[in-house]
Design a protein around this motif. Structure first.
Motif, PDB file in Angstrom:
ATOM      1  N   ALA A   1      12.229  13.173   6.825  1.00  0.00           N
ATOM      2  CA  ALA A   1      11.968  14.505   6.873  1.00  0.00           C
ATOM      3  C   ALA A   1      13.023  15.183   6.020  1.00  0.00           C
ATOM      4  CB  ALA A   1      11.978  14.898   8.463  1.00  0.00           C
TER       5      ALA A   1
ATOM      6  N   ALA B   1       0.445   2.450   8.059  1.00  0.00           N
ATOM      7  CA  ALA B   1       1.353   1.998   7.035  1.00  0.00           C
ATOM      8  C   ALA B   1       2.120   0.898   7.767  1.00  0.00           C
ATOM      9  CB  ALA B   1       2.422   3.038   6.936  1.00  0.00           C
TER      10      ALA B   1
ATOM     11  N   ASN C   1       3.767   8.283   4.782  1.00  0.00           N
ATOM     12  CA  ASN C   1       3.760   7.494   5.910  1.00  0.00           C
ATOM     13  C   ASN C   1       4.892   6.843   6.096  1.00  0.00           C
ATOM     14  OD1 ASN C   1       1.015   8.711   6.587  1.00  0.00           O
ATOM     15  ND2 ASN C   1       0.145   6.687   5.866  1.00  0.00           N
ATOM     16  N   LEU C   2       6.024   7.385   5.532  1.00  0.00           N
ATOM     17  CA  LEU C   2       7.246   6.715   5.999  1.00  0.00           C
ATOM     18  C   LEU C   2       7.456   6.731   7.675  1.00  0.00           C
ATOM     19  CD1 LEU C   2       9.609   7.909   3.332  1.00  0.00           C
ATOM     20  CD2 LEU C   2       8.492   5.680   3.408  1.00  0.00           C
ATOM     21  N   PHE C   3       8.071   5.771   8.167  1.00  0.00           N
ATOM     22  CA  PHE C   3       8.309   5.636   9.592  1.00  0.00           C
ATOM     23  C   PHE C   3       9.310   6.911   9.994  1.00  0.00           C
ATOM     24  CE2 PHE C   3       7.451   1.232   8.697  1.00  0.00           C
ATOM     25  CZ  PHE C   3       5.869   1.280   8.926  1.00  0.00           C
ATOM     26  N   ALA C   4       8.689   7.897  10.607  1.00  0.00           N
ATOM     27  CA  ALA C   4       9.731   9.032  10.891  1.00  0.00           C
ATOM     28  C   ALA C   4      10.835   8.741  11.786  1.00  0.00           C
ATOM     29  CB  ALA C   4       8.756  10.052  11.611  1.00  0.00           C
ATOM     30  N   HIS C   5      11.030   8.075  12.726  1.00  0.00           N
ATOM     31  CA  HIS C   5      12.075   7.769  13.341  1.00  0.00           C
ATOM     32  C   HIS C   5      13.008   6.787  12.874  1.00  0.00           C
ATOM     33  CE1 HIS C   5       9.591   4.478  14.127  1.00  0.00           C
ATOM     34  NE2 HIS C   5      10.123   4.035  15.143  1.00  0.00           N
ATOM     35  N   LYS C   6      12.924   6.278  11.804  1.00  0.00           N
ATOM     36  CA  LYS C   6      13.818   5.413  11.134  1.00  0.00           C
ATOM     37  C   LYS C   6      14.453   6.078   9.862  1.00  0.00           C
ATOM     38  CE  LYS C   6      11.901   1.030  12.984  1.00  0.00           C
ATOM     39  NZ  LYS C   6      13.037   0.837  13.670  1.00  0.00           N
TER      40      LYS C   6
ATOM     41  N   GLY D   1      -1.455   7.590  10.456  1.00  0.00           N
ATOM     42  CA  GLY D   1      -0.784   7.233   8.971  1.00  0.00           C
ATOM     43  C   GLY D   1       0.458   6.323   9.494  1.00  0.00           C
ATOM     44  N   GLN D   2       1.157   6.382  10.503  1.00  0.00           N
ATOM     45  CA  GLN D   2       2.220   5.587  10.817  1.00  0.00           C
ATOM     46  C   GLN D   2       1.911   4.352  11.178  1.00  0.00           C
ATOM     47  OE1 GLN D   2       5.790   6.864  11.422  1.00  0.00           O
ATOM     48  NE2 GLN D   2       5.112   8.344   9.938  1.00  0.00           N
TER      49      GLN D   2
ATOM     50  N   ARG E   1       9.635   9.664  22.460  1.00  0.00           N
ATOM     51  CA  ARG E   1      10.501  10.926  21.918  1.00  0.00           C
ATOM     52  C   ARG E   1       9.747  12.206  22.182  1.00  0.00           C
ATOM     53  NH1 ARG E   1      14.449   9.194  17.627  1.00  0.00           N
ATOM     54  NH2 ARG E   1      14.692   6.913  17.920  1.00  0.00           N
TER      55      ARG E   1
ATOM     56  N   PHE F   1       0.489   5.532   0.299  1.00  0.00           N
ATOM     57  CA  PHE F   1      -0.312   6.341   0.818  1.00  0.00           C
ATOM     58  C   PHE F   1      -0.116   7.811   0.250  1.00  0.00           C
ATOM     59  CE2 PHE F   1       0.219   3.199   4.161  1.00  0.00           C
ATOM     60  CZ  PHE F   1      -1.105   2.906   4.491  1.00  0.00           C
TER      61      PHE F   1
ATOM     62  N   GLN G   1       8.180   6.774  18.764  1.00  0.00           N
ATOM     63  CA  GLN G   1       7.799   7.804  18.592  1.00  0.00           C
ATOM     64  C   GLN G   1       7.205   8.626  19.801  1.00  0.00           C
ATOM     65  OE1 GLN G   1       6.573   8.760  14.620  1.00  0.00           O
ATOM     66  NE2 GLN G   1       6.820   6.768  14.088  1.00  0.00           N
TER      67      GLN G   1
ATOM     68  N   LEU H   1       1.931  -3.215   6.242  1.00  0.00           N
ATOM     69  CA  LEU H   1       3.256  -3.998   6.022  1.00  0.00           C
ATOM     70  C   LEU H   1       2.932  -5.474   6.511  1.00  0.00           C
ATOM     71  CD1 LEU H   1       6.318  -1.909   6.724  1.00  0.00           C
ATOM     72  CD2 LEU H   1       5.655  -2.901   4.458  1.00  0.00           C
TER      73      LEU H   1
ATOM     74  N   MET I   1       0.792  -1.109   0.057  1.00  0.00           N
ATOM     75  CA  MET I   1       0.096  -0.031  -0.088  1.00  0.00           C
ATOM     76  C   MET I   1       0.899   1.155   0.005  1.00  0.00           C
ATOM     77  SD  MET I   1      -3.504   0.846   1.775  1.00  0.00           S
ATOM     78  CE  MET I   1      -4.329   2.191   1.269  1.00  0.00           C
TER      79      MET I   1
ATOM     80  N   VAL J   1      11.434  13.658  17.049  1.00  0.00           N
ATOM     81  CA  VAL J   1      11.210  13.333  15.681  1.00  0.00           C
ATOM     82  C   VAL J   1      10.944  14.475  14.913  1.00  0.00           C
ATOM     83  CG1 VAL J   1       9.863  11.574  14.406  1.00  0.00           C
ATOM     84  CG2 VAL J   1      10.376  11.058  16.677  1.00  0.00           C
ATOM     85  N   LYS J   2      11.451  14.340  13.932  1.00  0.00           N
ATOM     86  CA  LYS J   2      11.272  15.673  12.838  1.00  0.00           C
ATOM     87  C   LYS J   2      10.422  15.052  11.762  1.00  0.00           C
ATOM     88  CE  LYS J   2      15.740  17.270  13.029  1.00  0.00           C
ATOM     89  NZ  LYS J   2      16.508  16.153  14.164  1.00  0.00           N
ATOM     90  N   ARG J   3       9.417  15.874  11.451  1.00  0.00           N
ATOM     91  CA  ARG J   3       8.216  15.365  10.507  1.00  0.00           C
ATOM     92  C   ARG J   3       8.275  16.493   9.412  1.00  0.00           C
ATOM     93  NH1 ARG J   3       5.923  11.499  13.093  1.00  0.00           N
ATOM     94  NH2 ARG J   3       5.900  11.581  15.394  1.00  0.00           N
TER      95      ARG J   3
ATOM     96  N   ARG K   1       9.421   0.575  -0.070  1.00  0.00           N
ATOM     97  CA  ARG K   1       9.113  -0.123   1.060  1.00  0.00           C
ATOM     98  C   ARG K   1       7.777  -1.174   0.680  1.00  0.00           C
ATOM     99  NH1 ARG K   1       6.667   3.365   6.127  1.00  0.00           N
ATOM    100  NH2 ARG K   1       5.048   3.466   4.557  1.00  0.00           N
ATOM    101  N   ALA K   2       7.035  -0.823   0.073  1.00  0.00           N
ATOM    102  CA  ALA K   2       5.954  -1.744  -0.073  1.00  0.00           C
ATOM    103  C   ALA K   2       6.235  -2.868  -1.041  1.00  0.00           C
ATOM    104  CB  ALA K   2       4.670  -0.995  -0.897  1.00  0.00           C
TER     105      ALA K   2
END
Lengths: 261, 224
Positions: A154, B126, A106-111, B122-123, B148, A102, B145, B130, A100, B222-224, A168-169
């Protein structure tokens, strides 16, 4: 190309090679709003279906029901011949086979980018770390962001983030890919880089269901266009048919608004 | 002026060392138990959600003194629970840690829950898309997250916890507050100094904690 071939898979539960995703009489409400009304849709293996329609027509919801991010009220959804499980492990296993993408990436922000593409392989597919990294790097290379592997989401542009999300998908080796308005949150100059990756996927034989407003993509990549309005599928046709000679008034009206300024 | 400290009668450093130990073990325990509670409160199982909600609301609204005294009077003296036995000093210490954990975990839980709310939906969508299960989504994506974003509120809980260890004096744990009580009784001529020494001791413990975690909070955001 016979996208409209109506094999009656919905009647017998046996897996058929032809039809990968089958929605049969699917209904969904958001409160009083009947957002999906008697949806019947069959997507063959290797087919690229573009879903278009005015906003609020239910096309995103349709896309999200296929991996059960939205539940349905009635009807059945079969993926590769198997009904969509309700919850738990079975559902997770099925979702791993349904990629999927989006609207908001919606990438994992902390990775990091690389970790984003490796996570599913490691935690769902239980792949070896080295194999997962190798695959992640080659996928990132394929979508053209190999040099961003160690950055955080980011730090990337929207177009780059969306291409990472596609990688990723893909890392899960999905049977089918769902795209929920993948270019709607992008700046105009970044739309093409994402569409190009999707074009390549389509040419490579990936089964794709794409909710989009990109008519150019629909024309060039789709086997079939599904036009939705007010929670119903109003028209299904080949792109040529649909864009040059739409049958329904609703579609004519929609196309006149978006194609001529 | 501070000659009452030189008499050798009062082990100020020793008492504060007990305070530090109480704080350390309680902080770790609260963090773990609070995280588990938060997991229950956001989880899909109605029974666990109900338990988490009832626990947090019951314990958070009970005075800490009542909880600490109950650990001694109910758990130990009535039910005979000693938490691994030993002398009364060790038992009192462990019971106090238990009470402090039970109480402060509720605040950790609520801080963490507000942190979970800062993670865009959304996190987790997603992650679910998966094929990750609920527990994996929580531990791999949402909680890292959430943590943090709540370092600063957790620092508040830690500072409150440090000072709340003084309640352990109520069941005879020989930490800073119990020593203060003793000094207040014996050194009535230096009473302001006694208070000043104890207050200073706590400021030494809590001020760096706050500053360090404030810095950590900025670093891990966490930077967004």
């Amino acid at each position: 190309m016979t996208p409209m071939s109506n094999v009656s898979v919905t009647k017998d539960a046996a897996p058929t090679a032809e039809n990968l995703v089958v929605l049969d009489n699917v209904n969904k409400h958001f409160g009083a709003l009947h957002v999906l009304q008697d949806i019947d849709l069959t997507i063959a293996r290797g087919e690229v279906v573009v879903v278009i329609g005015p906003s609020g027509s239910g096309k995103s919801t349709l896309c999200r029901t296929i991996n059960r991010l939205e539940t349905i009220d009635s009807g059945t959804i079969l993926i590769d011949g198997k009904p969509l499980p309700a919850e738990g492990r079975e559902l997770a296993r099925l979702r791993a086979d349904v990629g999927m993408v989006f609207q908001s990436f919606n990438l994992f922000a902390h990775k990091t980018v690389l970790e984003n593409v490796m996570l599913g392989q490691l935690k769902v597919r239980r792949a070896e770390k080295r194999a997962a990294e190798e695959k992640a790097r080659s996928l990132l290379d394929r979508v053209g962001v190999a040099n961003q592997a160690d950055k955080y989401p980011a730090q990337l542009s929207g177009g780059q983030q969306q291409r990472v999300a596609i990688a990723r998908a893909l890392a899960m080796d999905p049977k089918v890919m769902l795209f929920d308005e993948p270019t709607s949150a992008l700046d105009p100059e970044m739309i093409n880089e994402v569409l190009e990756v999707m074009q390549q996927l389509a040419q490579g034989g990936m089964t794709m269901i794409v909710v989009t407003h990109e008519m150019g993509f629909a024309r060039s990549a789709a086997n079939r266009v599904v036009f939705m309005a007010d929670g119903r599928i109003v028209e299904e046709a080949t792109p040529d048919q649909f864009f040059s000679n739409p049958r329904s008034d609703r579609a004519k009206d929609f196309l006149s608004k978006i194609l001529h300024h | 002026m501070f000659d009452f400290l030189d008499s050798g009668q009062y082990d100020v450093l020793g008492a504060f060392w007990v305070t530090v130990q109480l704080t350390f073990y309680s902080a770790i325990g609260s963090l773990i138990w609070g995280t588990v509670l938060a997991g229950m409160r956001v989880g899909p199982t109605p029974l666990m959600r109900a338990f988490g909600t009832v626990y947090v609301n019951a314990v958070r609204n009970t005075p800490l003194t009542v909880i600490i005294v109950a650990t001694s009077l109910v758990l130990y003296q009535t039910l005979g629970i000693t938490l691994a036995g030993g002398d009364s000093k060790g038992i009192g210490f462990r019971l106090a840690v238990l009470g402090l954990i039970a109480y402060h975990a509720t605040f950790v839980c609520e801080a963490l829950r507000s942190g979970i709310n800062t993670v865009p939906v959304g996190q987790s969508e997603a992650a679910r898309a998966l094929g990750l299960g609920f527990f994996q989504v929580l531990t791999l994506i949402v909680l890292p997250q959430a943590f943090r974003s709540v370092v600063a509120p957790l620092a508040n809980v830690l500072i409150a916890l440090t000072k709340n260890t003084t309640v352990a004096a109520a069941i005879g744990v020989s930490e800073a507050a119990l020593l203060m009580k003793e000094m207040v009784e014996n050194e009535s001529d230096a009473i302001f100094l006694v208070f000043a020494v104890v207050a200073f001791g706590f400021v030494v413990l809590t001020l760096p904690t706050g500053m360090l975690l404030g810095w950590v909070s900025k670093r891990v955001a966490v930077k967004r």
